[in-house]
Design an enzyme around this catalytic site. Structure first.
Site, PDB file in Angstrom:
ATOM      1  N   HIS A   1      84.968-105.066 -33.434  1.00  0.00           N
ATOM      2  CA  HIS A   1      85.341-106.306 -34.126  1.00  0.00           C
ATOM      3  C   HIS A   1      85.188-107.531 -33.240  1.00  0.00           C
ATOM      4  O   HIS A   1      85.105-108.644 -33.744  1.00  0.00           O
ATOM      5  CB  HIS A   1      86.730-106.195 -34.791  1.00  0.00           C
TER       6      HIS A   1
ATOM      7  N   ASP B   1      86.509 -98.370 -32.747  1.00  0.00           N
ATOM      8  CA  ASP B   1      86.302 -99.823 -32.699  1.00  0.00           C
ATOM      9  C   ASP B   1      85.722-100.251 -31.343  1.00  0.00           C
ATOM     10  O   ASP B   1      86.430-100.820 -30.506  1.00  0.00           O
ATOM     11  CB  ASP B   1      87.650-100.513 -32.970  1.00  0.00           C
TER      12      ASP B   1
ATOM     13  N   SER C   1      92.323-107.552 -27.817  1.00  0.00           N
ATOM     14  CA  SER C   1      91.274-106.739 -28.416  1.00  0.00           C
ATOM     15  C   SER C   1      90.168-106.549 -27.392  1.00  0.00           C
ATOM     16  O   SER C   1      89.694-107.522 -26.797  1.00  0.00           O
ATOM     17  CB  SER C   1      90.705-107.452 -29.637  1.00  0.00           C
TER      18      SER C   1
HETATM   19  N1  ASP Z   1      93.692-106.229 -33.869  1.00  0.00           N
HETATM   20  C1  ASP Z   1      94.192-107.302 -33.109  1.00  0.00           C
HETATM   21  C2  ASP Z   1      93.291-108.469 -33.139  1.00  0.00           C
HETATM   22  O1  ASP Z   1      92.646-108.666 -34.105  1.00  0.00           O
HETATM   23  C3  ASP Z   1      94.711-106.943 -31.779  1.00  0.00           C
HETATM   24  C4  ASP Z   1      96.172-107.187 -31.806  1.00  0.00           C
HETATM   25  O2  ASP Z   1      96.560-108.262 -32.253  1.00  0.00           O
HETATM   26  O3  ASP Z   1      96.929-106.344 -31.373  1.00  0.00           O
HETATM   27  O4  ASP Z   1      93.193-109.264 -32.258  1.00  0.00           O
END
Ligand code: ASP
Length: 730
Positions: free
Chosen positions: A83, A214, A649
């Site tokens: 992502h 991911d 991330s």
């Molecule tokens: N999935 C999160 C993000 O989009 C990571 C997190 O906030 O823990 O940054």
């Protein structure tokens, strides 16, 4: 000075309670070194961060300014989340080369794909400069700015590739100068299909149990002196002085884990009215706006592959925070966060009064100021939602402002040609991923919601046309605007840019002055600057100054609590254990998932849970080789009690020796409120197991050349490693 020493001691001494809350500044790790070691860490503070010797921090980069990545080979290979590389993967994708769907693996250096604007930033050093600045910050802003500039100039003297900034920490209770080195030739090396990298899609996002691989891989390129340089075909893979070892030894429940990266923003010290603002005003408005646009985008993406590719990155930009805010509100309400804050404020006042501190008034004063600011804050948040996450045409149109309205200035500065060329490229890129029908629908729903939520006198002037001429009929207003505007027409815009390059400005200036979309863009921006920002900034400035004292007093009044500085996109270390959780009554979350769960979740043809046939076949063989865990399974994801947030991330999950065991990418649903209120019982971060990543790279993508670059650790010994030659394979 004395007060600062006391505060630092408080941070160190408050560790009689073992807690995993906290994002530690790497230069201050000595304060928590023994606590980390009691959790199982075998490294010293100096092994993690040092300016005198090579340390772990030399392998960590801020990726594109918003994520983290880590160097995993001596040839500048970077590992980050799928992502985090999503918009780059998306921008290289087309119907012919659908890298989003099928994945992408460069077979050699020559096939690695450049990414305009993508950067990788190393931290050279973090210096505490508080003593020089703290007393000036609020008393003499001019002297403060001057001092900052002097400190930076002094430090950067003679260093060609370094940059520096000074950042406040903990509401200006300390200041650090951060010296960085930024590489701007960062190429895409590999990405799994979205069915791996985004497996579970929006359904599973922020949720445990998780089965998402991911990850994606990039590489830093440098000039012939191994220094940062803009993209050039014959730049070389960066010869990295430090890279992480990759451990195949796995991770078990209870093992020490740490996450090293760039957490973006936390707000642990918000007062009761400020939490009220988040829960009762900001989140409901933002959720309504995002839900409305996602409804349109999701439906359109399902209807056509072209739109799926065009809107993939925009959709996830909108949906990620959308889902998080739902969880955040739920968590804050369940934990009675507003009441907790009120209680804390009461205790603060009581203690402060006992100690005879004038500052006993602070909570009431901050709450009053915050309350006064709510409408302005909402107008600011509404502006962000509408202008940056809403219909795209108005902000795209206003992007042409410079070449039209600052034409002469740009020309004088010799910047006109470059700017026109940049706008030509922007024009092309915009229309590659633009669908007018979708945009018009988004315009309608977001405008309705914006007008409902934002105080009338804080709305852009352009909307008075909507009210006066169109009697509030958004649809009619939008139809007129999109129909009359030249910004829906790529060719016309290209003609305009060609004309401007020839010096023919008059006609276009006139045209744009009447263009309704250009005017809406202008009106949003200037309306925000004229009506919202001044009051917002003034009140916010007063709040910040009071927060500075409030937080400082807090540390003195409650010395037994654990204190850490809120995340501010600077390098931090957080540590804890690999562990599951019991987030609510009757539910126990195990700490890891396996490949069996991927097959369990598999739904052929589903947007979130479909899998490529060759991956189903591969996983069904259950031949995991060296990537199998002790139990013979392929572990996919695991959770830990490491305190993380957005920006973490792509951060490496490291074991007690500092070796890579996983890749951080998310938090569980019950943790989404942890930016405001951390609950050690339920807050868990989610990481992909490195063995699953390597399994995909090796067995699924057949990209062994990448595995060969890495330093793999199995058992106590380093296995024989093959380091791929550094020459460019053409
Ligand atoms: N999935 C999160 C993000 O989009 C990571 C997190 O906030 O823990 O940054």
């Amino acid at each position: 000075m004395y007060r600062r020493i006391v505060l630092l001691l408080l941070i160190a001494l408050s560790f009689n309670v073992r807690a995993t809350e906290g994002m530690w500044i790497p230069t201050l790790l000595e304060a928590v070194e023994s606590d980390m070691q009691s959790f199982g860490c075998e490294l010293s503070a100096e092994d993690i961060y040092s300016v005198n010797k090579s340390s772990l921090k030399d392998a960590i980069v801020h990726f594109g300014g918003g994520c983290t990545a880590e160097v995993i080979s001596s040839q500048g290979l970077l590992l980050t989340n799928h992502h985090c590389g999503y918009s780059q993967i998306q921008s290289h994708s087309s119907l012919e080369n659908d890298y989003l769907k099928n994945g992408f693996w460069a077979k050699n250096f020559g096939e690695e794909l450049p990414n305009k604007g993508l950067t990788a930033t190393f931290i050279v050093e973090m210096m505490d400069v508080s003593d020089a600045l703290i007393d000036l910050a609020f008393s003499n802003p001019e002297a403060f700015e001057k001092k900052k500039a002097e400190l930076i100039a002094e430090r950067l003297k003679g260093s060609a590739f370094e940059e520096a900034v000074i950042r406040p920490f903990n509401y200006g209770n300390s200041y650090f100068m951060i010296i960085t080195k930024t590489f701007s030739d960062v190429r895409l090396v590999g990405a799994p299909p979205s069915a791996v990298g985004k497996f579970g899609g929006d359904t599973d996002n922020w949720v445990w149990p998780r089965h998402t691989g991911d990850f994606s891989m990039f590489r830093i390129y440098a000039n012939d002196k191994n220094e940062p340089a803009e993209y050039k075909e014959n730049n070389q893979p960066y010869e990295a002085p430090r890279h992480l070892e990759v451990s195949l030894n796995g991770v078990k429940e209870g093992d020490f884990t740490m996450v090293f990266g760039f957490p973006g923003r936390t707000e642990q010290h918000l007062l009761s009215t400020q939490v009220e603002y988040v829960v009762e005003r900001a989140n409901p408005m933002r959720l309504a706006m995002r839900e409305a646009s996602l409804d349109i985008i999701d439906r359109a993406m399902r209807s056509s592959d072209k739109i799926r590719i065009q809107y993939a990155a925009k959709q996830s930009g909108i949906s990620n925070a959308y889902k998080k805010w739902i969880g955040q509100n739920k968590g804050l309400i369940e934990l009675k966060a507003i009441d907790q804050k009120k209680e804390l404020e009461k205790s603060y006042v009581k203690l402060a009064e006992v100690k005879g501190l004038e500052a006993a008034e602070l909570p009431a004063q901050i709450n009053a100021l915050a309350l006064k600011n709510h409408d302005y804050q909402l107008a600011r948040d509404g502006f962000i939602e509408w202008y940056y996450y809403g219909p795209e045409l108005p902000s795209f149109a206003w992007g042409f402002n410079d070449v039209i309205n600052n034409y002469e200035v740009l020309k004088e500065k010799g910047e006109l040609e470059g700017r026109i060329a940049a706008m030509k490229a922007a024009n092309k890129a915009f229309f590659k991923d633009y669908n007018q029908e979708i945009d018009e629908k988004i315009f309608d729903v977001l405008t309705e919601l914006y007008v409902q939520h934002i105080r009338k006198d804080l709305q852009p002037n352009a909307f008075s046309v909507l009210q006066d001429k169109f009697k509030g009929e958004v649809k009619a207003y939008r139809q007129m605007a999109y129909k009359k505007s030249i910004f829906t027409n790529e060719k016309e815009l290209d003609n305009m840019l060609n004309d401007l390059a020839q010096g023919n400005t008059k006609k276009w200036k006139k045209k744009l002055a009447k263009d309704p979309i250009f005017k809406i863009g202008e009106s949003f921006v200037s309306g925000y600057y004229a009506k919202v920002r001044p009051t917002y900034n003034e009140l916010n400035g007063e709040i910040e100054e009071k927060m500075h004292h409030y937080v400082k007093n807090m540390m003195l009044l409650f010395p037994n609590k654990t204190y850490w500085s809120d995340a501010n996109s600077t390098l931090r270390l957080t540590y804890g254990k690999a562990e599951g959780s019991t987030p609510r009554d009757g539910i126990v979350y195990k700490s890891f998932t396996t490949a069996d769960g991927i097959i369990e979740k598999y739904i052929p043809g589903d947007a979130d849970f479909d899998l490529p046939a060759d991956l189903v076949a591969l996983l069904s063989k259950e031949d995991y080789g060296i990537y199998a865990a002790e139990d013979g399974e392929l572990h996919v994801c695991f959770t830990g009690s490491n305190h993380t947030t957005g920006g973490n991330s792509g951060s490496p999950a490291l074991n007690s020796k500092g070796q890579l065991i996983g890749l951080n990418f998310d938090r569980t649903w019950e943790s989404t409120m942890s930016d405001i209120l951390f609950d050690p019982v339920r807050c868990r971060n989610i990481m992909v197991d490195i063995r699953y990543i390597l399994f995909i790279v090796d067995k699924y993508a057949n990209a062994q050349r990448l595995i060969d670059e890495m330093t793999l650790v199995v058992g106590e010994e380093l296995p024989e490693m093959e380091i791929a030659p550094l020459e460019m394979a053409k």
